[in-house]
Scaffold this active site. Structure first.
Site, PDB file in Angstrom:
ATOM      1  N   VAL A 252      35.236  43.743  33.229  1.00  0.00           N
ATOM      2  CA  VAL A 252      35.771  42.972  32.114  1.00  0.00           C
ATOM      3  C   VAL A 252      36.264  43.952  31.066  1.00  0.00           C
ATOM      4  O   VAL A 252      35.658  44.995  30.835  1.00  0.00           O
ATOM      5  CB  VAL A 252      34.717  41.990  31.528  1.00  0.00           C
ATOM      6  CG1 VAL A 252      33.591  42.703  30.825  1.00  0.00           C
ATOM      7  CG2 VAL A 252      35.352  40.966  30.619  1.00  0.00           C
ATOM      8  N   SER A 253      37.428  43.641  30.528  1.00  0.00           N
ATOM      9  CA  SER A 253      37.899  44.396  29.364  1.00  0.00           C
ATOM     10  C   SER A 253      37.538  43.568  28.150  1.00  0.00           C
ATOM     11  O   SER A 253      37.298  42.370  28.255  1.00  0.00           O
ATOM     12  CB  SER A 253      39.413  44.624  29.442  1.00  0.00           C
ATOM     13  OG  SER A 253      40.113  43.426  29.241  1.00  0.00           O
ATOM     14  N   THR A 254      37.512  44.172  27.010  1.00  0.00           N
ATOM     15  CA  THR A 254      37.148  43.412  25.810  1.00  0.00           C
ATOM     16  C   THR A 254      38.128  42.280  25.558  1.00  0.00           C
ATOM     17  O   THR A 254      37.733  41.193  25.174  1.00  0.00           O
ATOM     18  CB  THR A 254      37.048  44.338  24.587  1.00  0.00           C
ATOM     19  OG1 THR A 254      38.007  45.379  24.712  1.00  0.00           O
ATOM     20  CG2 THR A 254      35.694  44.942  24.459  1.00  0.00           C
TER      21      THR A 254
ATOM     22  N   ASP B  65      39.862  40.594  27.878  1.00  0.00           N
ATOM     23  CA  ASP B  65      39.605  39.545  28.876  1.00  0.00           C
ATOM     24  C   ASP B  65      38.440  38.667  28.449  1.00  0.00           C
ATOM     25  O   ASP B  65      38.508  37.446  28.509  1.00  0.00           O
ATOM     26  CB  ASP B  65      39.237  40.150  30.243  1.00  0.00           C
ATOM     27  CG  ASP B  65      40.393  40.844  30.918  1.00  0.00           C
ATOM     28  OD1 ASP B  65      41.552  40.464  30.665  1.00  0.00           O
ATOM     29  OD2 ASP B  65      40.134  41.772  31.701  1.00  0.00           O
ATOM     30  N   GLN B  66      37.350  39.301  28.064  1.00  0.00           N
ATOM     31  CA  GLN B  66      36.155  38.547  27.728  1.00  0.00           C
ATOM     32  C   GLN B  66      36.394  37.661  26.511  1.00  0.00           C
ATOM     33  O   GLN B  66      35.983  36.511  26.483  1.00  0.00           O
ATOM     34  CB  GLN B  66      34.972  39.474  27.487  1.00  0.00           C
ATOM     35  CG  GLN B  66      33.669  38.711  27.405  1.00  0.00           C
ATOM     36  CD  GLN B  66      32.461  39.616  27.508  1.00  0.00           C
ATOM     37  OE1 GLN B  66      32.578  40.819  27.685  1.00  0.00           O
ATOM     38  NE2 GLN B  66      31.293  39.040  27.391  1.00  0.00           N
TER      39      GLN B  66
END
Length: 131
Positions: A19-21, A23-24
């Site tokens: 997860v990228s920041t 995306d989350q």
């Protein structure tokens, strides 16, 4: 390891979660949620889980800059796993070029990719029609 050895071996999965920041924040799914869903999938498919590989806060723009992903590929190449299980294809890569390289590498090492939410499973005959 020879192909016949893999056919006799139990299906062993590496779970890949990322997860990228961005995306989350946008999609609201955490590493923990991805891991739980993929553990359930492996249990359903009777896969032994070798390891969970986690890349947190890292973009999928390329494969080389993700330490856990690279570790997973090395484990695959050394015969420790024969399935890579991910939540969605975009957790693995967002690059068509990287996907092509990955599929080629998977084939070379008799390994398969399953992406739960995108219905991707390279171990089925239908996959060849998608590529």
């Amino acid at each position: 390891m020879e192909e016949t050895d893999l056919k006799c071996k139990k299906n062993v999965a590496g779970i890949y979660i990322r997860v990228s920041t961005e995306d989350q924040a946008r999609e609201g799914f955490s590493l923990g949620e991805q891991e739980e869903k993929l553990r359930q999938l492996c249990k359903y498919k009777d896969f032994e889980i070798y390891k969970v590989y986690k890349d947190a806060g890292i973009s999928a723009k390329n494969m080389k800059d993700r330490p856990a992903f690279q570790e997973m590929l090395e484990d695959m190449k050394s015969g420790k796993l024969n399935y890579i299980v991910a939540y969605k294809l975009d957790r693995v890569t967002r690059s068509v070029r990287d996907l092509e390289v990955l599929i080629s590498t998977l084939e070379q090492y008799h390994c398969y990719l399953i992406c739960d939410r995108d219905d991707v499973n390279t171990s089925t005959a239908n996959w060849s029609f998608l590529c």
